[in-house]
Motif scaffolding. Structure first.
Motif, PDB file in Angstrom:
ATOM      1  N   ARG A  70       0.809  -1.219   0.000  1.00 39.40           N
ATOM      2  CA  ARG A  70       0.000   0.000   0.000  1.00 39.40           C
ATOM      3  C   ARG A  70       0.840   1.265   0.000  1.00 39.40           C
ATOM      4  N   GLY A  71       2.155   1.119  -0.096  1.00 39.87           N
ATOM      5  CA  GLY A  71       3.023   2.276  -0.108  1.00 39.87           C
ATOM      6  C   GLY A  71       3.099   2.987   1.223  1.00 39.87           C
ATOM      7  N   VAL A  72       2.863   2.255   2.307  1.00 39.73           N
ATOM      8  CA  VAL A  72       2.921   2.833   3.647  1.00 39.73           C
ATOM      9  C   VAL A  72       4.293   2.553   4.248  1.00 39.73           C
ATOM     10  N   ALA A  73       5.021   3.597   4.579  1.00 33.89           N
ATOM     11  CA  ALA A  73       6.350   3.441   5.175  1.00 33.89           C
ATOM     12  C   ALA A  73       6.229   3.085   6.656  1.00 33.89           C
ATOM     13  N   PRO A  74       7.226   2.380   7.204  1.00 33.36           N
ATOM     14  CA  PRO A  74       7.189   2.083   8.637  1.00 33.36           C
ATOM     15  C   PRO A  74       6.994   3.321   9.505  1.00 33.36           C
ATOM     16  N   ALA A  75       7.564   4.451   9.081  1.00 32.37           N
ATOM     17  CA  ALA A  75       7.429   5.690   9.854  1.00 32.37           C
ATOM     18  C   ALA A  75       5.982   6.148   9.960  1.00 32.37           C
ATOM     19  N   GLU A  76       5.120   5.648   9.079  1.00 34.64           N
ATOM     20  CA  GLU A  76       3.709   6.043   9.092  1.00 34.64           C
ATOM     21  C   GLU A  76       2.841   5.075   9.898  1.00 34.64           C
ATOM     22  N   VAL A  77       3.475   4.137  10.592  1.00 37.20           N
ATOM     23  CA  VAL A  77       2.740   3.105  11.337  1.00 37.20           C
ATOM     24  C   VAL A  77       2.863   3.356  12.835  1.00 37.20           C
ATOM     25  N   ALA A  78       1.729   3.354  13.523  1.00 37.58           N
ATOM     26  CA  ALA A  78       1.698   3.289  14.981  1.00 37.58           C
ATOM     27  C   ALA A  78       1.241   1.888  15.358  1.00 37.58           C
ATOM     28  N   ALA A  79       1.914   1.281  16.330  1.00 32.70           N
ATOM     29  CA  ALA A  79       1.595  -0.095  16.696  1.00 32.70           C
ATOM     30  C   ALA A  79       1.531  -0.241  18.207  1.00 32.70           C
ATOM     31  N   PHE A  80       0.737  -1.237  18.648  1.00 32.11           N
ATOM     32  CA  PHE A  80       0.517  -1.474  20.067  1.00 32.11           C
ATOM     33  C   PHE A  80       0.611  -2.968  20.348  1.00 32.11           C
ATOM     34  N   GLY A  81       1.270  -3.320  21.468  1.00 31.65           N
ATOM     35  CA  GLY A  81       1.373  -4.730  21.817  1.00 31.65           C
ATOM     36  C   GLY A  81       1.828  -4.938  23.240  1.00 31.65           C
ATOM     37  N   ASP A  82       1.749  -6.205  23.671  1.00 28.77           N
ATOM     38  CA  ASP A  82       2.075  -6.500  25.071  1.00 28.77           C
ATOM     39  C   ASP A  82       2.907  -7.754  25.276  1.00 28.77           C
ATOM     40  N   MET A  83       3.074  -8.582  24.255  1.00 26.75           N
ATOM     41  CA  MET A  83       3.737  -9.874  24.459  1.00 26.75           C
ATOM     42  C   MET A  83       4.918 -10.060  23.507  1.00 26.75           C
ATOM     43  N   PRO A  84       5.773 -11.072  23.767  1.00 26.71           N
ATOM     44  CA  PRO A  84       6.941 -11.278  22.908  1.00 26.71           C
ATOM     45  C   PRO A  84       6.620 -11.416  21.428  1.00 26.71           C
ATOM     46  N   ASN A  85       5.462 -11.970  21.084  1.00 21.35           N
ATOM     47  CA  ASN A  85       5.142 -12.072  19.656  1.00 21.35           C
ATOM     48  C   ASN A  85       4.812 -10.723  19.029  1.00 21.35           C
TER      49      ASN A  85
END
Length: 258
Positions: free
Chosen positions: A196-211
């Motif tokens: 989709r032409g989305v750069a990593p810098a344009e991604v916000a991500a959320f998580g809690d575990m090793p995976n």
């Protein structure tokens, strides 16, 4: 916006809070594409997507499946090679005495005797004598033991399989989740973004575990939940509040609010 579900977007009751639902709506209205990135199989994501009002794409089964939430269809899947799976089963049985196995096919769980994990819907679980006789492709091998701490299991398994598979865990006590080599949440998300032409810098991500670790490292803004596993808290600088304190919503309100 890429988010894990259990322990992250969902509160401790497994629900999407009203505040989180409003924050997701706010993000969508601002133009954000919301992608669930989860260890869950598609059947476990559908009710959450409906409750959250999200209808885009989900990366399921730790990256093995890309799932269209609106159409309720699997777009792509990456199965574990049967020969590699048999090797991993043999190695883990030797490295972790007493371990029992199950497999996730993408639609059901096939469980051996002694696999004492019951977080799956019993209607989607079938008992089998051996997962070697599953007779159908599967996206995840599941290895459970009530005798070994899961962090110790993960370390032993990663060394034992030596690149033949991906080994991780997502919070269920004594349970390892094993995928085909190179199949991870982060790898599949990265491919999705690249298409989709989305750069990593344009991604916000959320998580809690090793995976979730690699996803949080991939994203330009990766947030560890306050309730996250100690390895996640040690590795991720950005933090938000816990899942029960609406940690995802807090960030989305700051990013997309007035």
């Amino acid at each position: 916006m890429a988010t894990d579900l259990d322990g992250t977007l969902l509160d401790s009751t497994g629900s999407v809070s009203p505040r989180t639902r409003r924050a997701l709506r706010l993000a969508r209205a601002a133009g954000a594409e919301i992608v669930f990135v989860t260890a869950r199989a598609p059947r476990g994501v559908d009710p959450i997507a409906e409750a959250a009002g999200v209808s885009g794409t989900a990366v399921c089964s730790n990256g093995a499946i890309v799932y269209d939430l609106a159409a309720r269809e699997i777009v792509t899947r990456h199965d574990l090679d049967p020969e590699a799976a048999a090797h991993v089963i043999d190695v883990l049985a030797g490295a972790l005495p007493g371990v029992a196995f199950a497999v996730e096919t993408g639609t059901v769980v096939l469980a051996e005797p002694g696999y004492d994990v019951h977080h799956h819907d019993p209607r989607q679980r079938r008992e089998v004598r051996s997962v070697r006789d599953a007779g159908e492709p599967f996206v995840k091998l599941l290895a459970w033991s009530g005798e070994h701490p899961v962090d110790d299991m993960a370390a032993a398994a990663a060394e034992a399989v030596a690149g033949r598979a991906e080994v991780t865990h997502s919070g269920v006590g004594g349970l390892l989740e094993i995928s085909a080599p190179g199949v991870t949440k982060a790898g599949t998300l990265a491919g999705f973004c690249a298409e989709r032409g989305v750069a990593p810098a344009e991604v916000a991500a959320f998580g809690d575990m090793p995976n979730d670790l690699a996803v949080l490292a991939f994203a330009g803004a990766g947030y560890a939940m306050a309730n996250a596993h100690h390895l996640v808290l040690a590795a991720v600088e950005r933090r938000t509040l816990s899942n029960d304190d609406h940690g995802v919503a807090v960030v989305l309100e700051r990013l997309y609010g007035p």
